[in-house]
Design an enzyme around this catalytic site. Sequence first.
Site, short mmCIF file in Angstrom:
data_model
loop_
_atom_site.label_atom_id
_atom_site.label_comp_id
_atom_site.label_asym_id
_atom_site.label_seq_id
_atom_site.Cartn_x
_atom_site.Cartn_y
_atom_site.Cartn_z
N VAL A 14 13.63 -24.45 83.34
CA VAL A 14 14.35 -24.19 82.08
C VAL A 14 13.72 -23.03 81.31
CG1 VAL A 14 15.14 -25.21 79.91
CG2 VAL A 14 15.06 -26.62 81.97
N ASP A 201 16.15 -41.55 83.23
CA ASP A 201 16.50 -40.33 82.49
C ASP A 201 17.71 -40.61 81.58
OD1 ASP A 201 16.30 -37.22 82.29
OD2 ASP A 201 18.41 -37.61 82.75
N LYS A 205 18.03 -40.63 77.36
CA LYS A 205 19.10 -39.92 76.65
C LYS A 205 19.94 -40.90 75.82
CE LYS A 205 19.22 -36.25 80.12
NZ LYS A 205 19.79 -35.85 81.41
N GLY A 302 20.60 -28.32 84.95
CA GLY A 302 20.43 -26.98 85.54
C GLY A 302 19.83 -26.04 84.52
N1 HSE Z 1 17.58 -34.17 85.42
C1 HSE Z 1 18.57 -34.15 84.40
C2 HSE Z 1 19.90 -34.50 85.00
C3 HSE Z 1 18.73 -32.80 83.75
O1 HSE Z 1 20.01 -34.59 86.24
O2 HSE Z 1 20.83 -34.70 84.25
C4 HSE Z 1 17.93 -32.60 82.52
O3 HSE Z 1 18.18 -33.53 81.54
#
Ligand code: HSE
Length: 431
Positions: A14, A201, A205, A302
Site C-alpha cells: 500500500v 480481517d 472491519k 489491492g
Molecule cells: N486483505 C484485505 C482484503 C485487504 O482481502 O480485503 C485490506 O483490507
Amino acid sequence: MNKINIGLIGYGVVGQGLVKLVNKRRRYLRSKFQVEFIFKTVCDRSLDKKDKAPLETAKCTNDFREILNDPEIDVVVELIGGMNPAKTIIEEALKNKKDVITANKELIANCGKELFALAKAQRCHLYFESSVGGGMPIIQMITEGVAGNTFYKLYAIINGTCNFILTEMTKKDISFSQALEEAQKRGYAESNPTLDVSGMDSTHKLAILAYLAFGKFIPVKEIYTEGITHISHDDIEYAESMNLAIKLLAIAKRENDELEAHVYPTLIPKDHPLASINGVFNGVYLTANPLGDLLLSGEGAGAMSAASGVLSDLLNLASQGDDADFHRNIFSEGADLKVRPLDSIKTRFYLRFMCIDKPGVLAKLTGVLGEHEIGINSVSQRVHNRASAVPVIMLTDYTTEQNLRMALTKIQEFGDIIKSKPVAIRMENLT
Ligand code: HSE
C-alpha cells in the site's frame, strides 16, 4: 499552495501504491486542490529490498522516531498494520501533535476508542478511510453522507480475498489454495492470509463499521467469527442449484437496545444485490431510516484501492487546515446497546454431512435433529456410492444456534456413519 509534509511509515504494497499515486497525480493535485504532498521521510524495515526510485528526495530510515520527532512533519501515514509498534507510532504521533492517517483495521477495531479520545484531546485528526473497503468510501458514507440516519441492519462483504476466492471457486474449476495464491499475487491478501480466510480481517472491519453505524465498539472477541476454509465445491454447487450464493458476510443488526454482530459464510438469494458483488469487490448494504436501503460497492483490496483511500484522507486533511474541531461524528460512543449472544439467535441452516451410503443413516441424522427441535425443510442426496462417504444435504427451519450446536456435536459422535465434521452454513434472506 498548501504544502503538507508526510512521514510515511510502511513502504509495503500500500505504501508503494500511495507514493506512486501521489507522484502520478502531483500536477492534478496542485491545480485542482492547490496542495503539494511531500514525502519528507519514509520509514521501512526492509527499504534496501524495495524500489526507492519513486521516493525521489525523501529521507529513508528504518527508525520511525525520526518521523515522530521531526517538527516539520505534519502528518504521519501509518501503513505497517498490526497492533505493535503501530499503536505506539500513532499514540506518539498524536502526542507530538501530528495528524495521523492509518489503514490499520486491527488497531482501530481493538483500540479505536482510546485512539479517538487521544486524538480529540490533542486536537489532532485521525483518519482511517482505507481501514475498511480500501478506497471504497464507506467511512465517509456512514459518517457524513448519510449522517443523521438511524441504522438498523448492515450486511457487508468486506474481505476482497475471501470474495475473490469464493467467486473463483464458483466460476472456475480451481481449488481453494489455487484461488488464494492468485489473491496473494494480486496483492489482495494480508501478509498473513490467515487473517483473511479465517474471517478475522472482516471481523476487525465489522467492529469499525458497527461502531460508526450503531455507536458501540463491540469487543472483537465478542464477534462470532467463522472463515471460509471449510467451504467445498460441493457446497458451492448445491448453493447454485438452489439459486443461492455463498458469501462471507459481516452482519450487524440493531433491535431496540440490542446489537448483534457476526462474521460467517452465508447463503443468500441470488437475486439480492450482494449476491452479484464478485471478485475483489466489497459491498456494504445498509438499512437506514429515513433513507431506506443503501448499497455501496467497489474494489475493496489491492494497492491502488487502499492508496486511493489514503489519498482521500490526505485531501480531507488538507481541506481541514488547522481546524481540528472537525472530527466527523466519530469521537464518541452514542448508544448504550447490549451485545446479543449468538446462542439466542434463530437462523436457518444448510447442513452437509459426509456419511456412508446405507439404509437407516438418514433416520439416525433426522432423529437427532428432531430431538433438538430442529425442523427439516429439505433433504437431498445426489451421489450414491456404497464404497465411500457421500454428501447428504439438509436445509433446516429456523432454529437456535445452541440447539444446532448440540445436535451436531451428538451427530459427530456417530463415527461409524459420519466420516468428517458436519458443515453448517447459515442462511439469510436479507430482509
Ligand atoms: N486483505 C484485505 C482484503 C485487504 O482481502 O480485503 C485490506 O483490507
